[in-house]
Design a protein around this motif. Structure first.
Motif, PDB file in Angstrom:
ATOM      1  N   ALA A   1       0.834  -1.210   0.000  1.00  0.00           N
ATOM      2  CA  ALA A   1       0.000   0.000   0.000  1.00  0.00           C
ATOM      3  C   ALA A   1       0.865   1.255   0.000  1.00  0.00           C
ATOM      4  CB  ALA A   1      -0.933  -0.005   1.211  1.00  0.00           C
ATOM      5  N   ILE A   2       1.955   1.240   0.794  1.00  0.00           N
ATOM      6  CA  ILE A   2       2.862   2.394   0.822  1.00  0.00           C
ATOM      7  C   ILE A   2       3.539   2.572  -0.531  1.00  0.00           C
ATOM      8  CG2 ILE A   2       4.993   3.277   1.847  1.00  0.00           C
ATOM      9  CD1 ILE A   2       4.154   1.919   4.463  1.00  0.00           C
ATOM     10  N   TRP A   3       3.957   1.447  -1.145  1.00  0.00           N
ATOM     11  CA  TRP A   3       4.567   1.529  -2.478  1.00  0.00           C
ATOM     12  C   TRP A   3       3.603   2.138  -3.491  1.00  0.00           C
ATOM     13  CZ3 TRP A   3       9.159   0.781  -4.942  1.00  0.00           C
ATOM     14  CH2 TRP A   3       9.105   0.686  -6.338  1.00  0.00           C
ATOM     15  N   ARG A   4       2.353   1.656  -3.479  1.00  0.00           N
ATOM     16  CA  ARG A   4       1.371   2.196  -4.434  1.00  0.00           C
ATOM     17  C   ARG A   4       1.122   3.672  -4.206  1.00  0.00           C
ATOM     18  NH1 ARG A   4      -1.188  -2.790  -3.364  1.00  0.00           N
ATOM     19  NH2 ARG A   4      -2.589  -1.772  -1.856  1.00  0.00           N
ATOM     20  N   LEU A   5       1.121   4.093  -2.951  1.00  0.00           N
ATOM     21  CA  LEU A   5       0.907   5.507  -2.644  1.00  0.00           C
ATOM     22  C   LEU A   5       2.076   6.356  -3.114  1.00  0.00           C
ATOM     23  CD1 LEU A   5      -0.648   7.805  -1.248  1.00  0.00           C
ATOM     24  CD2 LEU A   5       0.542   7.184   0.877  1.00  0.00           C
ATOM     25  N   LEU A   6       3.300   5.949  -2.764  1.00  0.00           N
ATOM     26  CA  LEU A   6       4.476   6.766  -3.093  1.00  0.00           C
ATOM     27  C   LEU A   6       4.818   6.726  -4.574  1.00  0.00           C
ATOM     28  CD1 LEU A   6       6.825   5.978  -0.072  1.00  0.00           C
ATOM     29  CD2 LEU A   6       5.390   7.988  -0.437  1.00  0.00           C
ATOM     30  N   SER A   7       4.415   5.676  -5.283  1.00  0.00           N
ATOM     31  CA  SER A   7       4.715   5.586  -6.715  1.00  0.00           C
ATOM     32  C   SER A   7       3.520   5.963  -7.585  1.00  0.00           C
ATOM     33  CB  SER A   7       5.173   4.160  -7.065  1.00  0.00           C
ATOM     34  OG  SER A   7       4.132   3.222  -6.821  1.00  0.00           O
TER      35      SER A   7
ATOM     36  N   LEU B   1      11.452   8.835  -8.712  1.00  0.00           N
ATOM     37  CA  LEU B   1      12.397   7.722  -8.672  1.00  0.00           C
ATOM     38  C   LEU B   1      11.664   6.384  -8.609  1.00  0.00           C
ATOM     39  CD1 LEU B   1      15.330   6.780  -8.520  1.00  0.00           C
ATOM     40  CD2 LEU B   1      15.213   7.046  -6.030  1.00  0.00           C
ATOM     41  N   LEU B   2      10.615   6.315  -7.782  1.00  0.00           N
ATOM     42  CA  LEU B   2       9.840   5.080  -7.694  1.00  0.00           C
ATOM     43  C   LEU B   2       9.088   4.810  -8.991  1.00  0.00           C
ATOM     44  CD1 LEU B   2       8.423   5.270  -4.052  1.00  0.00           C
ATOM     45  CD2 LEU B   2      10.457   4.083  -4.887  1.00  0.00           C
ATOM     46  N   ARG B   3       8.598   5.873  -9.634  1.00  0.00           N
ATOM     47  CA  ARG B   3       7.943   5.705 -10.934  1.00  0.00           C
ATOM     48  C   ARG B   3       8.938   5.166 -11.963  1.00  0.00           C
ATOM     49  NH1 ARG B   3       3.590   4.295 -11.631  1.00  0.00           N
ATOM     50  NH2 ARG B   3       4.014   4.636 -13.833  1.00  0.00           N
ATOM     51  N   LEU B   4      10.171   5.636 -11.879  1.00  0.00           N
ATOM     52  CA  LEU B   4      11.210   5.154 -12.794  1.00  0.00           C
ATOM     53  C   LEU B   4      11.469   3.666 -12.561  1.00  0.00           C
ATOM     54  CD1 LEU B   4      13.371   5.723 -14.920  1.00  0.00           C
ATOM     55  CD2 LEU B   4      14.905   6.424 -13.084  1.00  0.00           C
TER      56      LEU B   4
END
Length: 410
Positions: free
Chosen positions: A7-13, A65-68
Motif C-alpha cells: 500500500a505504501i509503495w502504491r501511494l508513493l509511486s 524515482l519510484l515511478r522510474l
C-alpha cells in the motif's frame, strides 16, 4: 506486513502524487501572492524554514524515482513476454486486451499475415508476438530521471544554498571572503556582438598579479565556477571617485560611489551628508553613438542641486574638473564595475543535468514518434483460450486495424 508495504509503495509511486504536491505548492504560492509582491522569494523562504514543507517537497523526487523503478520493471516484464521468455500475461501493460475462447487456428497463419504487414514475428511455444518500430522507453527513462534530478537539485538548493554579493571593480583586487587567498586583479570587457539572444558580450578577467597566463574569464552564460561557487554577473555599474568644494563647505567632500548610470543617459544621485547639496550623475552619450562602457571613454554629466534649486550642470571626462562661482567639482577616477553574486549551490549541477536529459528525451521522442513508433501484438495460448493484446506508441489507427484483422483470423 506485505499488505502495508504494498500500500505504501502504491501511494508513493502513484502517478497522481507529483501533480498533487505541485498543486499544493501552487495554492500556497497564490495565497502568499495576496500578501506580498515577491511571492516566489517568499515561498522559497517559507519552504526553507518549514521542515514539513521540505518533507512534502521531497516526495516529488522520491515519487519520480519510484515511478522510474516501476517503469523499468514494467518494460522488462513486457519485453520478456514479447520475446517469449515469460508467459506472465499482464493486461495493464497493453492498450487493448481480448480473451478468446476455443480458437484452433495455428499461430503460423496469423504470423504470416502479420509478417506481410511489416511486423517482426517471434513464436516460442504457446506465445506468438509481433512488433515493429523503436520504443520510446529510453525517452521515458530520461524524462523520469531528469524530473527526479531536477527536484533533487531544487531540494538541495533549498537546503544548502549560500551566496554573497560583491562589487568587482576593474583594476582592483577581486573581493574574497575572510581567510581566502587573494584572487587577482579584475578586468572588465564589454563588446558588441550580434548574438542570437544578446547584443553585447561581457567578460570579467581575473589575473593574478604578474601572471597573465593564469587569468580566469567569467561570462554571462554558462556561469563559471570560482573556488566552489558559481559566478553570476548581475548589474553593470560605474565606480566614480569625485570631490566637491563649495563656498559654504568647510572642507572638500570626496567619495567613492557605485552608481547605476549605465546605459548612457540613465541618472543616479547622491546626497552630500549633512548638507542640502545633491549631485545627479549620468554618462554622456558620445557623438558617434558608441557605448562608453564598451570603449572605456567615459564622460560624466552632472547636476548640482541645493535643495530644489539647480545651481549648475556640466560634464567632465576622467581626470577632469569643473569650476563656477566658488564651486569646484573634479573626477580623479572613473571605473567600470560589475555587481556579482557568488553562489555556492550543490543543486545547480543536478538541475543542469536534468535540462540536458530533458532535451535528449525530447529529441529522441520526436524522432521515434515521427519516424518509427513502436507497435506490439502478443498472442498467448492458455489451454482452449487465447489471450491477445496490443499496444502502440504511434500510428495507432493502422495498428489497431492490423490487430483486429488478426483477431478475425482467430
Amino acid at each position: 506486513m506485505k499488505r502495508y508495504s504494498d500500500a505504501i509503495w502504491r501511494l508513493l509511486s502513484s502517478r497522481l502524487l507529483t501533480p498533487l504536491v505541485i498543486g499544493l505548492f501552487l495554492l500556497l504560492y497564490i495565497a502568499i501572492a495576496f500578501r506580498t509582491e515577491d511571492a516566489l522569494m517568499a515561498l522559497i523562504t517559507v519552504t526553507r524554514s518549514t521542515p514539513l514543507l521540505i518533507a512534502l517537497f521531497a516526495l516529488i523526487p522520491l515519487n519520480r524515482l519510484l515511478r522510474l523503478i516501476q517503469e523499468i520493471r514494467d518494460h522488462f516484464a513486457l519485453q520478456r513476454l514479447i520475446r517469449g521468455i515469460s508467459s506472465d500475461f499482464r493486461p495493464e501493460l497493453f492498450d487493448e486486451a481480448v480473451e478468446m475462447e476455443g480458437s484452433a487456428v495455428p499461430f503460423a497463419d496469423v504470423g504470416r499475415r502479420l509478417t506481410a504487414s511489416g511486423y517482426t514475428i517471434s513464436e516460442k511455444g504457446t506465445i506468438l508476438s509481433a512488433w515493429r518500430g523503436i520504443g520510446i522507453f529510453p525517452a521515458r527513462f530520461m524524462f523520469l530521471g531528469a524530473t527526479a534530478l531536477l527536484f533533487c537539485g531544487i531540494l538541495l538548493s533549498l537546503g544548502g544554498r549560500m551566496s554573497y554579493r560583491a562589487t568587482l571593480i576593474e583594476g582592483e583586487p577581486l573581493p574574497v571572503k575572510e581567510g581566502e587567498p587573494a584572487g587577482g586583479l579584475v578586468g572588465i570587457i564589454l563588446t558588441e556582438e550580434n548574438g542570437l539572444f544578446l547584443g553585447k558580450k561581457l567578460a570579467i578577467e581575473v589575473s593574478p598579479q604578474g601572471d597573465r597566463q593564469a587569468k580566469r574569464i567569467f561570462g554571462l552564460y554558462p556561469p563559471a565556477r570560482w573556488r566552489g561557487s558559481f559566478v553570476y554577473p548581475r548589474y553593470l555599474g560605474i565606480g566614480l571617485y569625485y570631490r566637491l568644494s563649495a563656498p559654504d563647505l568647510p572642507d572638500a567632500y570626496g567619495a567613492h560611489d557605485v552608481l547605476s548610470i549605465h546605459p548612457a543617459g540613465k541618472e543616479d544621485s547622491r546626497q552630500v551628508p549633512g548638507t542640502l547639496y545633491r549631485l545627479v550623475f549620468s554618462l554622456a552619450q558620445p557623438d558617434d553613438g558608441s557605448d562608453p562602457y564598451v570603449t572605456g571613454r567615459m564622460t560624466v554629466r552632472f547636476k548640482l542641486l541645493k535643495g530644489a534649486e539647480l545651481l549648475f550642470e556640466g560634464s567632465a571626462p576622467r581626470g577632469g574638473s569643473f569650476s563656477r562661482d566658488g564651486y569646484h567639482l573634479e573626477f580623479p577616477d572613473i571605473r567600470r564595475l560589475v555587481i556579482t553574486d557568488f553562489i555556492h549551490d550543490h543543486g545547480v549541477m543536478l538541475i543542469w543535468s536534468a535540462m540536458a536529459l530533458y532535451t535528449a528525451a525530447l529529441l529522441f521522442w520526436l524522432f521515434v514518434c515521427l519516424a518509427c513508433p513502436r507497435r506490439e501484438i502478443v498472442f498467448v495460448r492458455d489451454g482452449d483460450k487465447v489471450l491477445t493484446a496490443s499496444r502502440a506508441e504511434g500510428r495507432r489507427r493502422k495498428h489497431v486495424g492490423v490487430f483486429h484483422e488478426a483477431l478475425d483470423m482467430l
